[in-house]
Design an enzyme around this catalytic site. Structure first.
Site, PDB file in Angstrom:
ATOM      1  N   SER A  74      -6.790  -1.805  -0.814  1.00 60.95           N
ATOM      2  CA  SER A  74      -6.345  -1.018  -1.973  1.00 60.95           C
ATOM      3  C   SER A  74      -7.450  -0.122  -2.555  1.00 60.95           C
ATOM      4  O   SER A  74      -7.155   1.011  -2.955  1.00 60.95           O
ATOM      5  CB  SER A  74      -5.766  -1.951  -3.042  1.00 60.95           C
TER       6      SER A  74
ATOM      7  N   ASP B  46      -3.265  -8.137  -7.590  1.00 63.76           N
ATOM      8  CA  ASP B  46      -2.933  -8.563  -6.226  1.00 63.76           C
ATOM      9  C   ASP B  46      -3.715  -9.830  -5.875  1.00 63.76           C
ATOM     10  O   ASP B  46      -4.603  -9.810  -5.021  1.00 63.76           O
ATOM     11  CB  ASP B  46      -3.276  -7.395  -5.272  1.00 63.76           C
TER      12      ASP B  46
ATOM     13  N   GLU C 256     -13.681  -8.060  -8.250  1.00 61.74           N
ATOM     14  CA  GLU C 256     -13.561  -9.013  -7.142  1.00 61.74           C
ATOM     15  C   GLU C 256     -14.438 -10.210  -7.477  1.00 61.74           C
ATOM     16  O   GLU C 256     -15.612 -10.058  -7.811  1.00 61.74           O
ATOM     17  CB  GLU C 256     -13.998  -8.321  -5.836  1.00 61.74           C
TER      18      GLU C 256
ATOM     19  N   HIS D 251       0.818  -1.211   0.000  1.00 62.33           N
ATOM     20  CA  HIS D 251       0.000   0.000   0.000  1.00 62.33           C
ATOM     21  C   HIS D 251       0.857   1.268   0.000  1.00 62.33           C
ATOM     22  O   HIS D 251       0.434   2.299  -0.537  1.00 62.33           O
ATOM     23  CB  HIS D 251      -0.977  -0.038   1.173  1.00 62.33           C
TER      24      HIS D 251
ATOM     25  N   ASP E 226     -13.772 -12.222 -12.818  1.00 60.85           N
ATOM     26  CA  ASP E 226     -12.396 -12.714 -12.698  1.00 60.85           C
ATOM     27  C   ASP E 226     -11.433 -11.568 -13.081  1.00 60.85           C
ATOM     28  O   ASP E 226     -11.571 -10.974 -14.152  1.00 60.85           O
ATOM     29  CB  ASP E 226     -12.238 -13.908 -13.652  1.00 60.85           C
ATOM     30  N   GLY E 227     -10.469 -11.311 -12.220  1.00 66.19           N
ATOM     31  CA  GLY E 227      -9.538 -10.212 -12.465  1.00 66.19           C
ATOM     32  C   GLY E 227      -8.743 -10.371 -13.752  1.00 66.19           C
ATOM     33  O   GLY E 227      -8.410  -9.377 -14.412  1.00 66.19           O
TER      34      GLY E 227
HETATM   35  C1  LIG Z   1      -4.904 -10.334  -1.606  1.00 68.32           C
HETATM   36  S1  LIG Z   1      -6.621 -10.088  -1.669  1.00 68.32           S
HETATM   37  C2  LIG Z   1      -6.778  -8.469  -2.303  1.00 68.32           C
HETATM   38  C3  LIG Z   1      -6.396  -7.376  -1.358  1.00 68.32           C
HETATM   39  C4  LIG Z   1      -6.585  -5.984  -1.906  1.00 68.32           C
HETATM   40  N1  LIG Z   1      -6.009  -5.840  -3.240  1.00 68.32           N
HETATM   41  C5  LIG Z   1      -5.933  -4.978  -0.986  1.00 68.32           C
HETATM   42  O1  LIG Z   1      -4.770  -4.622  -1.189  1.00 68.32           O
HETATM   43  O2  LIG Z   1      -6.620  -4.521  -0.060  1.00 68.32           O
HETATM   44  C6  LIG Z   1      -7.096 -11.049  -3.055  1.00 68.32           C
HETATM   45  C7  LIG Z   1      -8.595 -10.946  -3.397  1.00 68.32           C
HETATM   46  O3  LIG Z   1      -8.803 -11.565  -4.669  1.00 68.32           O
HETATM   47  C8  LIG Z   1     -10.075 -12.198  -4.666  1.00 68.32           C
HETATM   48  N2  LIG Z   1     -10.022 -13.163  -5.779  1.00 68.32           N
HETATM   49  C9  LIG Z   1      -9.630 -14.456  -5.785  1.00 68.32           C
HETATM   50  N3  LIG Z   1      -9.592 -14.938  -7.053  1.00 68.32           N
HETATM   51  C10 LIG Z   1      -9.957 -13.909  -7.865  1.00 68.32           C
HETATM   52  C11 LIG Z   1     -10.079 -13.761  -9.273  1.00 68.32           C
HETATM   53  N4  LIG Z   1      -9.812 -14.771 -10.116  1.00 68.32           N
HETATM   54  N5  LIG Z   1     -10.455 -12.553  -9.757  1.00 68.32           N
HETATM   55  C12 LIG Z   1     -10.725 -11.517  -8.925  1.00 68.32           C
HETATM   56  N6  LIG Z   1     -10.640 -11.599  -7.578  1.00 68.32           N
HETATM   57  C13 LIG Z   1     -10.245 -12.777  -7.062  1.00 68.32           C
HETATM   58  C14 LIG Z   1     -10.181 -12.774  -3.272  1.00 68.32           C
HETATM   59  O4  LIG Z   1     -11.543 -12.977  -2.939  1.00 68.32           O
HETATM   60  C15 LIG Z   1      -9.527 -11.675  -2.439  1.00 68.32           C
HETATM   61  O5  LIG Z   1     -10.487 -10.760  -1.981  1.00 68.32           O
END
Ligand SMILES: C[S@@+](CC[C@H](N)C(=O)[O-])C[C@H]1O[C@@H](n2cnc3c(N)ncnc32)[C@H](O)[C@@H]1O
Length: 280
Positions: free
Chosen positions: A100, A164, A118, A18, A143-144
């Site tokens: 984030s 992330d 998300e 962050h 999906d990201g």
């Molecule tokens: C490490 S955390 C994110 C933390 C956030 N970026 C932060 O810095 O506050 C990872 C997140 O990705 C989500 N996630 C898991 N697989 C995913 C995917 N294929 N696409 C998008 N989100 C996903 C999880 O539910 C989780 O909330």
């Protein structure tokens, strides 16, 4: 999808991520033109450090809690810590920690835009509710990695993509390299920031080699290890990959990471590494 970021919110690896994210956003603000931030794995947006999850691991005590009481802090931490302090103003002890999305939004301007992706349906709903009414934000339950194809390039043609993921999947490093490849072909001038965990060095080395072989130029790597990277079962540190980093970012991150190591009291077994992985 078992990963829950609430257990790790505000830990030292979040603080590293962050602090860098805040610096990148501050640099984007140096020009008047609006920009877009795409957060492909957004999480919850805000975390309660008094929650059973955060209290169970206590990770925030070794991360953000240390930074908030440190007497002398590097100027590069100022934008990140200002957001955390404002969220907790009036409280006797820090309770709220920005994910984030919250951090990005609190630093962005009226015309900048935030796209949040998300996959977890409940978390996506929480995000949508938290940012409802803010026209700058759009939440996508998706999906990201699909978003890297669907949402790039952004209409602004300026901005940052944060990748992330939770690293639950064995092939997460390979997915990142593939995703970056797709994204970079669509939008070669965008900035990309990837966060990754460091357990054993071997998979990280392979990840760096795959990035170097990807054909994507201008890649910077910054790592902070609190322990030796020789144990595949334990989180020993974390790293950040920056594609198209802002001017002189290595010179800023190198002393910042050294200082963070000192603040996390990890200088004896820890180390930092900031280097250009792929030049221009
Ligand atoms: C490490 S955390 C994110 C933390 C956030 N970026 C932060 O810095 O506050 C990872 C997140 O990705 C989500 N996630 C898991 N697989 C995913 C995917 N294929 N696409 C998008 N989100 C996903 C999880 O539910 C989780 O909330």
């Amino acid at each position: 999808m078992n990963y829950r970021h609430a257990y790790h919110a505000g830990g030292y690896t979040d603080a590293v991520k962050h602090a860098v994210l805040a610096l990148l956003i501050e640099r984007l603000k140096e020009k008047d033109a609006p920009f877009c931030v795409l957060d492909t794995h957004a999480g919850l947006g805000r975390y309660d450090l008094l929650s059973p999850e955060a209290q169970k691991t206590g990770e925030f005590r070794h991360g953000i809690a240390r930074l908030l009481v440190a007497p002398a802090l590097p100027a590069a931490l100022a934008p990140y810590l200002a957001v955390v302090r404002v969220m907790n103003s009036g409280l006797a002890a820090p309770r709220w920690y920005p994910g984030s999305p919250r951090l990005a939004l609190d630093l962005m301007r009226a015309d900048d835009r935030l796209a949040l992706v998300e996959l977890h349906p409940g978390d996506a709903q929480t995000l949508a509710a938290a940012f409802a009414g803010d026209k700058r934000v759009k939440v996508h339950q998706s999906d990201g990695y699909v978003a890297l194809k669907a949402f790039l390039p952004p209409p602004e043609r300026r901005g940052l993509v944060l990748i992330d993921p939770p690293f639950e999947a064995k092939d997460e490093f390979a997915r990142i390299v593939r995703g970056l490849g797709h994204a970079h072909r669509r939008w070669a001038t965008g900035q990309y920031m990837v966060w990754y965990p460091i357990k054993h060095r071997a998979p990280v080395k392979a990840f760096h080699a795959a990035l170097a072989a990807s054909g994507i130029p201008r890649i910077l790597v910054a790592e902070l290890l609190v322990r030796y990277d020789d144990d595949a079962e334990r989180l020993n540190g974390c790293g950040i990959v920056l594609v198209n980093p802002p001017w002189r970012m290595a010179e800023i991150l190198s002393p910042l990471f050294d200082e963070l190591l000192r603040l996390f009291d990890a200088r004896i077994h820890g180390r930092t590494r900031v280097e250009i992985l792929v030049p221009e």
